[in-house]
Design an enzyme around this catalytic site. Structure first.
Site, PDB file in Angstrom:
ATOM      1  N   HIS A 110       0.858  -1.175   0.000  1.00 42.32           N
ATOM      2  CA  HIS A 110       0.000   0.000   0.000  1.00 42.32           C
ATOM      3  C   HIS A 110       0.900   1.233   0.000  1.00 42.32           C
ATOM      4  O   HIS A 110       1.570   1.528   0.994  1.00 42.32           O
ATOM      5  CB  HIS A 110      -0.911   0.007   1.230  1.00 42.32           C
ATOM      6  CG  HIS A 110      -1.892  -1.124   1.259  1.00 42.32           C
ATOM      7  ND1 HIS A 110      -2.953  -1.191   0.385  1.00 42.32           N
ATOM      8  CD2 HIS A 110      -1.965  -2.230   2.043  1.00 42.32           C
ATOM      9  CE1 HIS A 110      -3.662  -2.286   0.639  1.00 42.32           C
ATOM     10  NE2 HIS A 110      -3.072  -2.939   1.631  1.00 42.32           N
ATOM     11  N   HIS A 120      -0.573  -6.760  -5.139  1.00 41.51           N
ATOM     12  CA  HIS A 120      -0.574  -8.014  -4.396  1.00 41.51           C
ATOM     13  C   HIS A 120       0.093  -9.082  -5.257  1.00 41.51           C
ATOM     14  O   HIS A 120      -0.050  -9.086  -6.479  1.00 41.51           O
ATOM     15  CB  HIS A 120      -2.017  -8.421  -4.079  1.00 41.51           C
ATOM     16  CG  HIS A 120      -2.185  -9.889  -3.796  1.00 41.51           C
ATOM     17  ND1 HIS A 120      -2.640 -10.775  -4.746  1.00 41.51           N
ATOM     18  CD2 HIS A 120      -1.948 -10.611  -2.681  1.00 41.51           C
ATOM     19  CE1 HIS A 120      -2.692 -11.987  -4.219  1.00 41.51           C
ATOM     20  NE2 HIS A 120      -2.276 -11.923  -2.968  1.00 41.51           N
ATOM     21  N   ASN A 122       1.381 -13.430  -4.767  1.00 40.41           N
ATOM     22  CA  ASN A 122       1.765 -14.579  -3.954  1.00 40.41           C
ATOM     23  C   ASN A 122       1.986 -15.783  -4.854  1.00 40.41           C
ATOM     24  O   ASN A 122       1.383 -15.892  -5.927  1.00 40.41           O
ATOM     25  CB  ASN A 122       0.715 -14.889  -2.883  1.00 40.41           C
ATOM     26  CG  ASN A 122      -0.491 -15.619  -3.424  1.00 40.41           C
ATOM     27  OD1 ASN A 122      -0.489 -16.830  -3.576  1.00 40.41           O
ATOM     28  ND2 ASN A 122      -1.541 -14.872  -3.745  1.00 40.41           N
ATOM     29  N   ARG A 124       2.881 -20.206  -4.271  1.00 36.41           N
ATOM     30  CA  ARG A 124       2.907 -21.225  -3.228  1.00 36.41           C
ATOM     31  C   ARG A 124       3.006 -22.620  -3.852  1.00 36.41           C
ATOM     32  O   ARG A 124       2.632 -22.832  -5.009  1.00 36.41           O
ATOM     33  CB  ARG A 124       1.650 -21.139  -2.366  1.00 36.41           C
ATOM     34  CG  ARG A 124       0.363 -21.289  -3.176  1.00 36.41           C
ATOM     35  CD  ARG A 124      -0.872 -20.846  -2.406  1.00 36.41           C
ATOM     36  NE  ARG A 124      -2.050 -20.861  -3.261  1.00 36.41           N
ATOM     37  CZ  ARG A 124      -2.424 -19.845  -4.039  1.00 36.41           C
ATOM     38  NH1 ARG A 124      -1.707 -18.733  -4.054  1.00 36.41           N
ATOM     39  NH2 ARG A 124      -3.507 -19.935  -4.800  1.00 36.41           N
ATOM     40  N   HIS A 158       0.516  -5.904 -17.085  1.00 37.43           N
ATOM     41  CA  HIS A 158       0.053  -7.100 -17.789  1.00 37.43           C
ATOM     42  C   HIS A 158       1.127  -7.643 -18.739  1.00 37.43           C
ATOM     43  O   HIS A 158       1.251  -8.862 -18.904  1.00 37.43           O
ATOM     44  CB  HIS A 158      -1.235  -6.796 -18.559  1.00 37.43           C
ATOM     45  CG  HIS A 158      -2.459  -6.887 -17.708  1.00 37.43           C
ATOM     46  ND1 HIS A 158      -3.118  -8.076 -17.484  1.00 37.43           N
ATOM     47  CD2 HIS A 158      -3.132  -5.949 -16.995  1.00 37.43           C
ATOM     48  CE1 HIS A 158      -4.155  -7.870 -16.691  1.00 37.43           C
ATOM     49  NE2 HIS A 158      -4.180  -6.579 -16.375  1.00 37.43           N
ATOM     50  N   HIS A 188     -20.789  -8.071  -4.391  1.00 35.61           N
ATOM     51  CA  HIS A 188     -21.742  -7.193  -3.706  1.00 35.61           C
ATOM     52  C   HIS A 188     -21.615  -5.744  -4.185  1.00 35.61           C
ATOM     53  O   HIS A 188     -22.524  -4.940  -3.977  1.00 35.61           O
ATOM     54  CB  HIS A 188     -21.550  -7.266  -2.191  1.00 35.61           C
ATOM     55  CG  HIS A 188     -20.243  -6.736  -1.701  1.00 35.61           C
ATOM     56  ND1 HIS A 188     -19.051  -7.400  -1.901  1.00 35.61           N
ATOM     57  CD2 HIS A 188     -19.936  -5.592  -1.021  1.00 35.61           C
ATOM     58  CE1 HIS A 188     -18.070  -6.696  -1.363  1.00 35.61           C
ATOM     59  NE2 HIS A 188     -18.572  -5.593  -0.822  1.00 35.61           N
ATOM     60  N   ASN A 273      -0.051 -17.476  10.837  1.00 41.02           N
ATOM     61  CA  ASN A 273       0.260 -16.299  11.643  1.00 41.02           C
ATOM     62  C   ASN A 273      -0.777 -15.214  11.345  1.00 41.02           C
ATOM     63  O   ASN A 273      -0.808 -14.648  10.257  1.00 41.02           O
ATOM     64  CB  ASN A 273       1.673 -15.812  11.305  1.00 41.02           C
ATOM     65  CG  ASN A 273       2.117 -14.667  12.187  1.00 41.02           C
ATOM     66  OD1 ASN A 273       1.354 -13.763  12.487  1.00 41.02           O
ATOM     67  ND2 ASN A 273       3.365 -14.703  12.598  1.00 41.02           N
TER      68      ASN A 273
END
Length: 288
Positions: A110, A120, A122, A124, A158, A188, A273
C-alpha cells in the site's frame, strides 16, 4: 530423500530467496524517494520469525511502514500439519489424508502516494496426497483515472505477467488473466478490485519442472515490473482529493480480503500467523 522431499526443499528455498530480493527492491525505493518525502526517514522492513506450533514449521514475516510504502508486507512461510475435519473437503487430496505441507511467499503493498498503485502477489507450493502450485499477481490503482485497461501502468503490468507466462509451457496468460478477473471481483459491489493481472491455482500439469518454472517466472516478473511502476509515480505531487479517493478505494480492497480472499481463509483455518495474514489490510481506509 524422496523426489517430493527434494521438490519441497527446492520450492521453499526459492520462496525464501524471492522474499530477500523483493525486500531489497522495496527498501531501495524508500532510499530513492524525492523531495516530497524529505521530512520522513526511509523505511526498513521489520523481520519477525514465527512458529505455527511444535514441529509444524513457521515463517518469516516482513513488515515495512515507510515513506514510499505506507504499509507493505512480504512474508515467507513453510508449514505442515493436519487439516481440521471441517476444512478437509475443501482441499484436494485432504479427505484421503488430512496431513499437509505448504510453502510460499505473500506480498501486499500500500503506497503513500495515491498515484502509485497498490499491488498483491503470492506464489505457493502445496502438498496433500496431491501436489500443486498456485499464485499470481494483480495491480490495484487507487485513482479512477488509472483504473482502466488502456492506462500505461495497466499495460506495463500485464505485459510483465504475460512475459512471465511465456517462459514456461505451463503458462497460459489468457486463461490466467481471465481467472484473475473472475477471482478479484466484488459481487456485492459489482465491480473489480483492481485492473487484474494473473491468477492460477491447483496447477499440476504433470511436469513439475515446468510448473515450478512458471511460479518462479511470476515472482521474477513481479519483481521487475511493480517496483518500476512505483518508481515512476512515487514523486508525483498529489492533492487532498487524490488522498480521499485513495482511502475510499482502500476500503474496497479491505472488503475483498475479508470476504472473499482464499489466502485469508486458508491461513486462518490452518493455524497461520494472524498478524501476517491480516497484514494485507490497508493501514487507513474509509467508506462512503
Amino acid at each position: 530423500m524422496t523426489d517430493l522431499d527434494e521438490r519441497k526443499r527446492t520450492a521453499s528455498a526459492w520462496f525464501k530467496s524471492l522474499q530477500k530480493q523483493l525486500i531489497a527492491a522495496f527498501e531501495k525505493l524508500e532510499d530513492d524517494a524525492g523531495p516530497l518525502y524529505a521530512d520522513m526517514e526511509a523505511g526498513r522492513f521489520d523481520l519477525e520469525e514465527w512458529e505455527r506450533g511444535p514441529n509444524q514449521g513457521g515463517g518469516r514475516m516482513g513488515m515495512l511502514r515507510g515513506r514510499v510504502f505506507e504499509k507493505a508486507g512480504i512474508h515467507f512461510s513453510e508449514v505442515h500439519g493436519e487439516f481440521s475435519p471441517e476444512f478437509r473437503k475443501q482441499i484436494p487430496g485432504a479427505e484421503e489424508d488430512p496431513l499437509f505441507w505448504a510453502a510460499g511467499i505473500s506480498l501486499i503493498a500500500h503506497t503513500r502516494n495515491p498515484h502509485a498503485p497498490a499491488a498483491h502477489m503470492n506464489t505457493r507450493f502445496v502438498c496433500t496426497t496431491k501436489t500443486w502450485f498456485g499464485g499470481g499477481g494483480d495491480l490495484n490503482p487507487m485513482l479512477d483515472r488509472y483504473r482502466t485497461q488502456e492506462h500505461e501502468d495497466t499495460i506495463a503490468f500485464h505485459k510483465g505477467m504475460e512475459e512471465a507466462c511465456a517462459k514456461s509451457p505451463s503458462g497460459d496468460y489468457a486463461h490466467f488473466k481471465a481467472w484473475c478477473d473472475e477471482y478479484f471481483w466484488l459481487p456485492h459491489r459489482n465491480e473489480p478490485r483492481g485492473v487484474g493481472g494473473i491468477f492460477y491455482d491447483h496447477l499440476n500439469t504433470g511436469d513439475w519442472g515446468a510448473d515450478f518454472a512458471l511460479t518462479k517466472a511470476v515472482g521474477e516478473g513481479f519483481l521487475s515490473t511493480y517496483p518500476t511502476l512505483v518508481a515512476k509515480r512515487m514523486d508525483q505531487p498529489w492533492t487532498d482529493a487524490d488522498r480521499e479517493e485513495q482511502m475510499f478505494r482502500r476500503g474496497r480492497y479491505a472488503e475483498f480480503n475479508l470476504l472473499y480472499d482464499r489466502g485469508t481463509t486458508f491461513g486462518l483455518k490452518t493455524g497461520g500467523n494472524v498478524k501476517s495474514i491480516l497484514s494485507s489490510l490497508p493501514p487507513i481506509a474509509t467508506w462512503r
